[in-house]
Design an enzyme around this catalytic site. Sequence first.
Site, PDB file in Angstrom:
ATOM      1  CG  ASP A  41      -2.105   0.880   1.089  1.00  0.00           C
ATOM      2  OD1 ASP A  41      -1.933   2.061   0.728  1.00  0.00           O
ATOM      3  OD2 ASP A  41      -3.231   0.404   1.329  1.00  0.00           O
ATOM      4  CB  THR A  77      -6.588   2.079   0.351  1.00  0.00           C
ATOM      5  OG1 THR A  77      -5.419   2.809   0.739  1.00  0.00           O
ATOM      6  CG2 THR A  77      -6.341   0.600   0.519  1.00  0.00           C
ATOM      7  CG  ASP A 198      -1.187   4.117   3.180  1.00  0.00           C
ATOM      8  OD1 ASP A 198      -1.263   4.953   2.258  1.00  0.00           O
ATOM      9  OD2 ASP A 198      -1.986   4.087   4.131  1.00  0.00           O
ATOM     10  CG  HIS A 202      -1.140   8.199   5.627  1.00  0.00           C
ATOM     11  ND1 HIS A 202      -1.784   9.160   4.897  1.00  0.00           N
ATOM     12  CD2 HIS A 202      -1.606   7.017   5.156  1.00  0.00           C
ATOM     13  CE1 HIS A 202      -2.604   8.575   4.022  1.00  0.00           C
ATOM     14  NE2 HIS A 202      -2.489   7.271   4.154  1.00  0.00           N
ATOM     15  CG  ASP A 245      -3.039   1.384  -2.651  1.00  0.00           C
ATOM     16  OD1 ASP A 245      -1.807   1.588  -2.530  1.00  0.00           O
ATOM     17  OD2 ASP A 245      -3.826   1.465  -1.702  1.00  0.00           O
ATOM     18  CG  HIS A 246      -2.536   5.218  -3.036  1.00  0.00           C
ATOM     19  ND1 HIS A 246      -1.635   5.570  -2.064  1.00  0.00           N
ATOM     20  CD2 HIS A 246      -3.486   4.470  -2.412  1.00  0.00           C
ATOM     21  CE1 HIS A 246      -2.038   5.077  -0.904  1.00  0.00           C
ATOM     22  NE2 HIS A 246      -3.152   4.384  -1.086  1.00  0.00           N
ATOM     23  CG  HIS A 347      -3.011   8.240  -0.447  1.00  0.00           C
ATOM     24  ND1 HIS A 347      -4.189   7.567  -0.666  1.00  0.00           N
ATOM     25  CD2 HIS A 347      -2.561   7.802   0.772  1.00  0.00           C
ATOM     26  CE1 HIS A 347      -4.425   6.751   0.336  1.00  0.00           C
ATOM     27  NE2 HIS A 347      -3.456   6.874   1.247  1.00  0.00           N
TER      28      HIS A 347
END
Length: 408
Positions: A41, A77, A198, A202, A245-246, A347
């Site tokens: 992620d 996500t 991820d 963050h 995913d990003h 994101h």
Amino acid sequence: MQKKYLIYISLVLLSVSCVNTGKKSKNISSEKPYVVMLSMDGFRWDYPEKVNSPNLDYMEKIGVRADASIPCFPSKTFPNHYSMATGLYPDNHGIVQNRFYAPDIDKYYSISNAEAVTDPEFYFGEPIWVTAEKQGVKSASYFWVGSEAPHDSIFPSYHYAYNESVPFEDRIDGVIEWLNLPEDKRPHLIMWYIQEPDSKGHKFGPDHHEVFSMIEYLDSLVGVFNHKISELSISDQINVIITSDHGMGQISEEKTIYLYDLINKEWCEHIDGGNPVYAIEAKDEYYDTIFNILSNTQHVSTWKKDEVPERLHYGASNRIKDFVVVADSSWCLHKSTKKKAYSGGAHGYDNRNIDMHAIFYAYGPAFKIGYKHASINNIDIYPLICEILGIKPVDVDGELENTIEMLK
Ligand code: AMP
Ligand code: ZN
Ligand code: ZN
């Protein structure tokens, strides 16, 4: 943690030299292929350039690397994992945000609500594990978004309820265990998931040493995983895809906008989503007021749902509300009433923002060797996997034509 990193890094050096060396006895190439896809992620497309990542570098050498995998909008996500699974834009698969109200079924979806996540009424389209199962190909999911809900009463043959505390090493072992099952029980499609980098992204932002350490650790896990794959008797039939995913964008305290400084919560029926992207349903009498205010606010883009730029493919679903509003790159748009200082990463932005783009690596018998591919759209992964597995895809938004050059 640091010690663990070291152990893995040394294992990695061992494993790198063992992948696909063909030392074990070969299986007959006409045997059915396998696809094992991992999503880590929030693994931004350029993280491997920022740190030492020998195992991903090695995958590039023995297989394919795309410049990036471009997420669907919003670059969050759940919409994106389900787009990879179905080959559909969020407009068409129904998971339009991580959190939203679905008027068609009068229910609220939230990624943290197990009842919602496992409710098949939220999910449209046919996930690839169902396409596979319907054609007699066994599948397995270790935490892929959407696999906890049945589609046409079908689940992957093997799947688990999401539990983020399962160590990543145990997930590797779980995947390898599936590949060691007797042939009649063995899944040929495996999708698995890791929730980093991820979380670190963050918390600290994409250019922080904490994120870099996590990338190095994840790269070492990739090495361990590839090594374990290479030791299987069927390794020559296994295609491995590692993607995400990003990406992640840097944010800062000075660039925060509070939604409720602009509009009154009472003017709205629903406010779906979360920083930096929302879909707002206005009470009729406040429709114009809300639109006028938001469309005149600096550092955000606001569209009426039928005026969202076509390239975002977002607005046809009845789950998308009157207005779509997204902060500009590096800006935050918060609906929290607590005005705390926000920093780190975010994101969800316009997918034209390159910071939202993710990694894509693949190797195995179906893939070219040492091949550099242009960026792909993540909706193109579904038809790619169908092609490799030799199964017939359902009608989707993604197209095989966009990735076929990766294949031998
Ligand atoms: P995002 O808010 O878009 O950054 O979402 C990332 C979060 O989604 C991570 O903290 C994960 O723990 C969570 N997540 C990922 N997959 C699942 C799942 N299948 N069920 C519930 N939560 C998940
Ligand atoms: Zn994510
Ligand atoms: Zn995230």
